[in-house]
Design a protein around this motif. Structure first.
Motif, short mmCIF file in Angstrom:
data_model
loop_
_atom_site.label_atom_id
_atom_site.label_comp_id
_atom_site.label_asym_id
_atom_site.label_seq_id
_atom_site.Cartn_x
_atom_site.Cartn_y
_atom_site.Cartn_z
N GLU A 110 0.71 -1.28 0.08
CA GLU A 110 0.06 -0.02 0.10
C GLU A 110 0.94 1.24 0.03
O GLU A 110 0.45 2.39 -0.37
CB GLU A 110 -0.74 0.02 1.33
N ASP A 130 -4.33 -0.46 9.75
CA ASP A 130 -4.36 -1.25 8.75
C ASP A 130 -5.88 -1.97 8.94
O ASP A 130 -6.07 -2.66 9.92
CB ASP A 130 -3.48 -2.43 8.69
N LEU A 131 -6.90 -1.46 8.17
CA LEU A 131 -8.17 -1.80 8.46
C LEU A 131 -8.26 -3.49 8.33
O LEU A 131 -9.14 -4.19 8.78
CB LEU A 131 -9.12 -1.22 7.60
N SER A 132 -7.50 -3.97 7.42
CA SER A 132 -7.56 -5.63 7.24
C SER A 132 -7.15 -6.11 8.56
O SER A 132 -7.64 -7.53 8.47
CB SER A 132 -6.77 -5.93 6.07
N SER A 134 -8.43 5.80 10.86
CA SER A 134 -8.26 5.77 9.59
C SER A 134 -9.55 6.88 8.87
O SER A 134 -10.48 6.71 9.66
CB SER A 134 -8.89 4.25 8.91
N THR A 192 -13.10 3.95 5.48
CA THR A 192 -13.70 2.81 5.92
C THR A 192 -13.82 1.55 4.85
O THR A 192 -14.72 0.62 4.87
CB THR A 192 -15.08 2.73 6.84
N THR A 193 -13.38 1.80 3.64
CA THR A 193 -13.49 0.93 2.44
C THR A 193 -13.32 -0.44 2.76
O THR A 193 -14.15 -1.35 2.30
CB THR A 193 -12.76 1.40 1.30
N ASN A 194 -12.23 -0.73 3.60
CA ASN A 194 -11.51 -1.97 3.79
C ASN A 194 -12.27 -2.60 5.20
O ASN A 194 -11.49 -3.54 5.69
CB ASN A 194 -10.09 -1.89 3.59
N LEU A 195 -12.85 -1.78 5.82
CA LEU A 195 -13.56 -2.28 7.16
C LEU A 195 -14.82 -3.40 6.96
O LEU A 195 -15.65 -2.91 6.36
CB LEU A 195 -13.99 -1.00 7.89
N ASN A 196 -14.63 -4.49 7.81
CA ASN A 196 -15.69 -5.26 7.37
C ASN A 196 -16.54 -5.43 8.77
O ASN A 196 -15.97 -5.79 9.91
CB ASN A 196 -14.79 -6.66 7.31
N ASP A 205 -18.19 5.54 2.72
CA ASP A 205 -16.66 5.54 2.73
C ASP A 205 -16.35 6.99 3.49
O ASP A 205 -15.14 7.05 3.88
CB ASP A 205 -16.15 5.55 1.29
#
Length: 363
Positions: free
Chosen positions: A28, A37-39, A112, A115-119, A139
């Motif tokens: 990234e 790191d939202l993942s 962050s 929140t695109t990569n937040l599950n 987002d």
């Protein structure tokens, strides 16, 4: 050094390394030191729903954390320009917050700006008092991750005693007040105005040590003209007269809010109970023009009562700095107690009212 402290420091060091950019972040590219790191963030359950976001419990790299998702446009009452302003202000605060190491400020883990990569699981458990509120955020929402404290909020702690018709021991009142005062004094020394000081935003650890939380509407005043702080922000009941009146304000608005919290903690009751049905405009008028304040019980120690009155003085310039409030609290004599017996005839029965103030406002 205790084992718990060593583990805590190691985890904090790990978070700093993980959030500082470099190869551990994959392809990234480098990110700001405070970015998460939202993942690696796992959302567990909903703790509470607020007017500008949702608080979750989760894990970040296996460590228990509190996750606050902020969406200032959730109710459609903020323009795109206002939302952009909120995001910029939050970023200014977290840039400073991530460097804090103070016992009365919640430990910042990361944030962050998207929140695109937040599950967020679709069937996420909801442990809040407002079940069914939305958990899907656009987002533009921001995500702030801090340490998770198991002692709940100061408000919840006071409610437990309220329902038992009991008051906190005077020594505990002073200790909690000192924790809050020292935390605010530190924030003010860093040019940060919290703007939403209330018992609900104060967290407790298992030993009932208090830490200031929720910097969603905080402002770094040295990064902008203090005269820009004129929007009505905070929670009605804790808001200073100059804030309610739409006038320019500064860190002294936090001092006013502290005075209300001090009364609330000492009395273990809800200030302004008889006025809880007033509209925002009517209540504001009472505070601004008629100098409405909580009624201090006759049995309250004079030194404690004096601190309350000085903190919620109508004139911000007359209010003490939080540094002075710390000294005043440290000088209080708690050896002989100082509690009071609440008159039951003045108390609402459990379930007969809400131990809270009015709707929060943020801008």
């Amino acid at each position: 050094m205790s084992l718990d402290f060593e583990i805590e420091e190691r985890m904090a060091d790990r978070f700093r390394k993980l959030n500082s950019g470099g190869v551990e972040r994959g392809d990234e590219g480098p990110k700001a030191a405070w970015e998460i790191d939202l993942s690696k963030l796992e959302i567990g359950h909903v703790v509470e729903h607020g007017d500008h976001g949702t608080l979750f419990r989760g894990k970040y790299y296996g460590q228990d954390v509190a996750v606050k998702l902020l969406d200032w446009g959730a109710e459609g009452d903020s323009s795109e320009d206002q939302i952009a302003h909120f995001r910029t202000s939050l970023k200014e605060v977290v840039v400073v917050w991530h460097e804090f190491n103070h016992p009365n400020i919640t430990k910042f883990i990361g944030a962050s700006m998207g929140t695109t990569n937040l599950n967020i699981p679709k069937d996420i458990p909801d442990h809040s008092s407002r079940k069914g509120a939305r958990t899907d955020l656009p987002d533009r929402a921001c995500c702030v991750v801090v340490e998770y404290l198991t002692g709940g909020t100061l408000k919840q702690h006071l409610i437990k005693h309220y329902r038992k018709n009991k008051k906190l021991p005077y020594e505990e009142v002073v200790r909690l007040a000192l924790d809050l005062a020292r935390g605010l004094s530190f924030l003010h020394s860093k040019k940060i105005v919290h703007r939403d000081v209330k018992s609900e935003n104060m967290l407790l650890d298992p030993q009932l040590n208090l830490k200031i939380a929720d910097f969603g509407v905080a402002r770094l005043v040295e990064a902008q003209d203090p005269k820009d702080l004129t929007r009505t922000t905070g929670t009605l009941g804790y808001m200073a007269p100059e804030v309610l009146d739409g006038k320019p304000y500064n860190r002294k608005c936090d001092v006013y809010s502290f005075g209300i919290c001090l009364w609330e903690t000492y009395c273990c009751d809800m200030p302004y109970g008889p006025y809880s049905d007033l509209s925002f405009a009517d209540f504001s008028s009472f505070v601004v023009h008629k100098n409405l304040r909580p009624e201090i019980p006759d049995c309250c120690p004079s030194a404690m009562a004096s601190i309350m009155r000085r903190c919620w003085d109508a004139n911000p310039e007359v209010r003490p700095e939080m540094e002075e409030v710390v000294r005043l609290l440290e000088s209080l004599d708690t050896s002989n107690g100082g509690g009071m017996v609440l008159e039951k005839k003045k108390r609402k029965q459990p379930g007969g009212g809400c131990f809270c103030f009015f709707v929060p406002r943020a801008a």
